[in-house]
Design a protein around this motif. Structure first.
Motif, PDB file in Angstrom:
ATOM      1  N   PRO A  15       4.272  17.553  31.668  1.00 43.15           N
ATOM      2  CA  PRO A  15       5.202  16.658  32.408  1.00 43.15           C
ATOM      3  C   PRO A  15       4.580  15.806  33.532  1.00 43.15           C
ATOM      4  O   PRO A  15       5.174  14.640  33.563  1.00 43.15           O
ATOM      5  N   TRP A  16       3.667  16.295  34.325  1.00 38.79           N
ATOM      6  CA  TRP A  16       3.150  15.645  35.241  1.00 38.79           C
ATOM      7  C   TRP A  16       2.383  14.523  34.764  1.00 38.79           C
ATOM      8  O   TRP A  16       2.012  13.476  35.645  1.00 38.79           O
ATOM      9  N   GLN A  17       2.102  14.068  33.542  1.00 41.31           N
ATOM     10  CA  GLN A  17       1.478  12.906  32.865  1.00 41.31           C
ATOM     11  C   GLN A  17       2.350  11.815  32.445  1.00 41.31           C
ATOM     12  O   GLN A  17       2.032  10.850  31.880  1.00 41.31           O
ATOM     13  N   PHE A  18       3.938  12.291  32.377  1.00 38.83           N
ATOM     14  CA  PHE A  18       4.650  11.458  31.864  1.00 38.83           C
ATOM     15  C   PHE A  18       4.848   9.670  32.692  1.00 38.83           C
ATOM     16  O   PHE A  18       5.173   8.818  31.818  1.00 38.83           O
ATOM     17  N   ASP A  19       4.161   9.633  33.747  1.00 39.64           N
ATOM     18  CA  ASP A  19       4.197   8.484  34.514  1.00 39.64           C
ATOM     19  C   ASP A  19       3.080   7.482  33.810  1.00 39.64           C
ATOM     20  O   ASP A  19       2.934   6.206  33.965  1.00 39.64           O
ATOM     21  N   ARG A  20       2.300   8.142  33.058  1.00 40.66           N
ATOM     22  CA  ARG A  20       1.092   7.462  32.492  1.00 40.66           C
ATOM     23  C   ARG A  20       1.586   6.777  31.144  1.00 40.66           C
ATOM     24  O   ARG A  20       2.618   7.098  30.323  1.00 40.66           O
ATOM     25  N   LYS A  21       0.514   5.840  30.896  1.00 40.02           N
ATOM     26  CA  LYS A  21       0.876   5.379  29.327  1.00 40.02           C
ATOM     27  C   LYS A  21       0.408   6.519  28.336  1.00 40.02           C
ATOM     28  O   LYS A  21      -0.380   7.137  28.609  1.00 40.02           O
ATOM     29  N   LEU A  22       1.463   6.482  27.083  1.00 41.15           N
ATOM     30  CA  LEU A  22       1.146   7.682  26.247  1.00 41.15           C
ATOM     31  C   LEU A  22      -0.259   7.490  25.645  1.00 41.15           C
ATOM     32  O   LEU A  22      -0.831   8.814  25.403  1.00 41.15           O
ATOM     33  N   ASN A  23      -0.515   6.380  25.303  1.00 39.86           N
ATOM     34  CA  ASN A  23      -1.754   6.258  24.464  1.00 39.86           C
ATOM     35  C   ASN A  23      -2.863   6.701  25.646  1.00 39.86           C
ATOM     36  O   ASN A  23      -3.904   7.440  24.978  1.00 39.86           O
ATOM     37  N   GLU A  24      -3.001   6.221  26.857  1.00 39.80           N
ATOM     38  CA  GLU A  24      -4.129   6.819  27.653  1.00 39.80           C
ATOM     39  C   GLU A  24      -4.237   8.527  27.887  1.00 39.80           C
ATOM     40  O   GLU A  24      -5.094   8.979  27.761  1.00 39.80           O
ATOM     41  N   SER A  25      -3.091   9.019  28.008  1.00 43.45           N
ATOM     42  CA  SER A  25      -2.814  10.561  28.152  1.00 43.45           C
ATOM     43  C   SER A  25      -3.270  11.053  26.855  1.00 43.45           C
ATOM     44  O   SER A  25      -4.013  12.072  26.776  1.00 43.45           O
ATOM     45  N   ILE A  26      -2.900  10.497  25.539  1.00 42.64           N
ATOM     46  CA  ILE A  26      -3.337  11.240  24.451  1.00 42.64           C
ATOM     47  C   ILE A  26      -4.796  11.021  24.265  1.00 42.64           C
ATOM     48  O   ILE A  26      -5.483  12.057  23.789  1.00 42.64           O
ATOM     49  N   ALA A  27      -5.458   9.865  24.609  1.00 48.33           N
ATOM     50  CA  ALA A  27      -6.940   9.703  24.381  1.00 48.33           C
ATOM     51  C   ALA A  27      -7.610  10.712  25.327  1.00 48.33           C
ATOM     52  O   ALA A  27      -8.472  11.261  24.713  1.00 48.33           O
ATOM     53  N   GLU A  28      -7.133  10.976  26.331  1.00 49.29           N
ATOM     54  CA  GLU A  28      -7.745  11.723  27.249  1.00 49.29           C
ATOM     55  C   GLU A  28      -7.679  13.353  26.736  1.00 49.29           C
ATOM     56  O   GLU A  28      -8.757  13.882  26.772  1.00 49.29           O
ATOM     57  N   GLU A  29      -6.497  13.695  26.301  1.00 45.16           N
ATOM     58  CA  GLU A  29      -6.530  14.941  25.882  1.00 45.16           C
ATOM     59  C   GLU A  29      -7.410  15.347  24.520  1.00 45.16           C
ATOM     60  O   GLU A  29      -7.817  16.236  24.327  1.00 45.16           O
ATOM     61  N   LEU A  30      -7.262  14.184  23.797  1.00 39.97           N
ATOM     62  CA  LEU A  30      -8.159  14.399  22.514  1.00 39.97           C
ATOM     63  C   LEU A  30      -9.666  14.455  22.673  1.00 39.97           C
ATOM     64  O   LEU A  30     -10.283  15.485  22.254  1.00 39.97           O
ATOM     65  N   ASN A  31      -9.983  13.665  23.785  1.00 41.67           N
ATOM     66  CA  ASN A  31     -11.298  13.790  24.233  1.00 41.67           C
ATOM     67  C   ASN A  31     -11.915  15.169  24.793  1.00 41.67           C
ATOM     68  O   ASN A  31     -12.880  15.923  24.591  1.00 41.67           O
ATOM     69  N   LYS A  32     -10.836  15.858  25.575  1.00 38.43           N
ATOM     70  CA  LYS A  32     -11.024  17.032  26.298  1.00 38.43           C
ATOM     71  C   LYS A  32     -11.077  18.049  25.231  1.00 38.43           C
ATOM     72  O   LYS A  32     -12.003  18.921  25.288  1.00 38.43           O
ATOM     73  N   LYS A  33     -10.471  17.791  24.019  1.00 39.69           N
ATOM     74  CA  LYS A  33     -10.436  18.879  22.974  1.00 39.69           C
ATOM     75  C   LYS A  33     -11.708  19.082  22.028  1.00 39.69           C
ATOM     76  O   LYS A  33     -12.085  20.042  21.795  1.00 39.69           O
ATOM     77  N   LEU A  34     -11.997  17.676  21.783  1.00 46.70           N
ATOM     78  CA  LEU A  34     -12.896  17.459  20.846  1.00 46.70           C
ATOM     79  C   LEU A  34     -14.210  17.008  21.332  1.00 46.70           C
ATOM     80  O   LEU A  34     -15.337  17.351  20.417  1.00 46.70           O
ATOM     81  N   ALA A  35     -14.514  16.259  22.251  1.00 48.14           N
ATOM     82  CA  ALA A  35     -15.833  15.591  22.600  1.00 48.14           C
ATOM     83  C   ALA A  35     -16.909  16.855  22.862  1.00 48.14           C
ATOM     84  O   ALA A  35     -16.610  17.952  23.504  1.00 48.14           O
ATOM     85  N   ASN A  36     -18.161  16.756  22.153  1.00 47.79           N
ATOM     86  CA  ASN A  36     -18.888  17.806  22.429  1.00 47.79           C
ATOM     87  C   ASN A  36     -18.927  19.004  21.515  1.00 47.79           C
ATOM     88  O   ASN A  36     -19.619  19.932  21.953  1.00 47.79           O
ATOM     89  N   LYS A  37     -18.012  19.011  20.676  1.00 48.28           N
ATOM     90  CA  LYS A  37     -17.520  20.176  19.944  1.00 48.28           C
ATOM     91  C   LYS A  37     -17.709  20.044  18.648  1.00 48.28           C
ATOM     92  O   LYS A  37     -18.012  18.778  17.792  1.00 48.28           O
ATOM     93  N   VAL A  38     -18.047  21.021  17.822  1.00 46.57           N
ATOM     94  CA  VAL A  38     -18.519  20.911  16.220  1.00 46.57           C
ATOM     95  C   VAL A  38     -17.220  21.400  15.388  1.00 46.57           C
ATOM     96  O   VAL A  38     -16.633  22.420  15.555  1.00 46.57           O
ATOM     97  N   VAL A  39     -16.880  20.401  14.764  1.00 48.15           N
ATOM     98  CA  VAL A  39     -15.501  20.690  13.629  1.00 48.15           C
ATOM     99  C   VAL A  39     -16.353  21.028  12.500  1.00 48.15           C
ATOM    100  O   VAL A  39     -17.135  20.353  11.823  1.00 48.15           O
ATOM    101  N   TYR A  40     -15.665  22.269  11.889  1.00 49.17           N
ATOM    102  CA  TYR A  40     -16.365  22.860  10.493  1.00 49.17           C
ATOM    103  C   TYR A  40     -16.260  21.928   9.553  1.00 49.17           C
ATOM    104  O   TYR A  40     -15.251  21.269   9.354  1.00 49.17           O
ATOM    105  N   ASN A  41     -17.608  21.579   8.894  1.00 52.68           N
ATOM    106  CA  ASN A  41     -17.874  20.854   7.775  1.00 52.68           C
ATOM    107  C   ASN A  41     -17.434  19.344   8.101  1.00 52.68           C
ATOM    108  O   ASN A  41     -17.174  18.733   7.068  1.00 52.68           O
ATOM    109  N   VAL A  42     -17.435  18.966   9.373  1.00 55.34           N
ATOM    110  CA  VAL A  42     -17.049  17.479   9.624  1.00 55.34           C
ATOM    111  C   VAL A  42     -18.501  17.041  10.600  1.00 55.34           C
ATOM    112  O   VAL A  42     -19.051  16.085  10.287  1.00 55.34           O
TER     113      VAL A  42
END
Length: 206
Positions: A15-42
């Motif tokens: 909820p504390w990120q609701f004041d930001r643009k949705l695209n920006e928040s989603i992009a940040e969360e995706l990079n936190k989750k995936l950046a520098n991580k190995v995805v199996y068979n990807v």
């Protein structure tokens, strides 16, 4: 070497990120989750390229965060087989030559894939190509820090996701568990057993 992979995920925005643009928040969360991580068979995820589609967002009972299903493209390091890359020798061992690309270190060139004949120098802890000439054999050392050109011959993915305890696992020793934990999730196997491959200094006119 780098490819764009289409992915889908459900992203939770607090909820504390609701004041930001949705695209920006989603992009940040995706990079936190995936950046520098190995995805199996990807492959090794580098960074978000773009978001192609946002579906409806939902707020579930008992959780004030929004949950949005996202379709996106991610930049992934996943070289194709037979691709030629240039890296730097990180170390040598009886298992072969270990190579680093700077951002990715799990590359090994096994002894049978080196220029032949080759030997391992125990004193120097480096591999040596015994280059045959009319004047006799010359030792060409594969020193640490040297740039090396190699061909990608194989790749190995290991599922390192956590698993629940079982009776079989309970009987294993702590040493075995430690070895399993240290196993790399994504490893490349290279080869330099053809003309033009190997240390760049071997093929550069002085």
């Amino acid at each position: 070497m780098f490819v764009l992979v289409e992915m889908t995920d459900t992203v939770r925005i607090p909820p504390w990120q609701f004041d930001r643009k949705l695209n920006e928040s989603i992009a940040e969360e995706l990079n936190k989750k995936l950046a520098n991580k190995v995805v199996y068979n990807v492959g090794l995820c580098i960074c978000l390229y773009d978001i192609t589609k946002l579906e409806d967002s939902y707020i579930f009972p008992g959780d004030g965060a929004s949950h949005t299903k996202v379709h996106f493209r991610y930049v992934v390091f996943h070289p194709f087989l037979d691709e030629i890359l240039i890296g730097e020798i990180k170390s040598c061992s009886q298992d072969g030559v270990h190579v680093s690309l700077g951002f990715f270190d799990d590359i090994v060139i096994p002894p049978e894939s080196l220029q032949q004949p080759a030997k391992f120098d125990e004193a120097e802890q480096v591999w040596v190509w015994e280059y045959e000439t009319e004047e006799g054999a010359h030792d060409l050392y594969m020193d640490i820090g040297e740039e090396i050109r190699f061909r990608v011959m194989d790749e190995t993915f290991v599922d390192t996701s956590p698993t629940g305890p079982s009776s079989a696992e309970a009987s294993t020793s702590n040493a075995t568990e430690e070895v399993q934990k240290k196993e790399a999730p994504y490893t490349l196997v290279g080869s330099i057993s053809e003309p033009g491959l190997g240390l760049l200094s071997w093929w550069t006119n002085s």
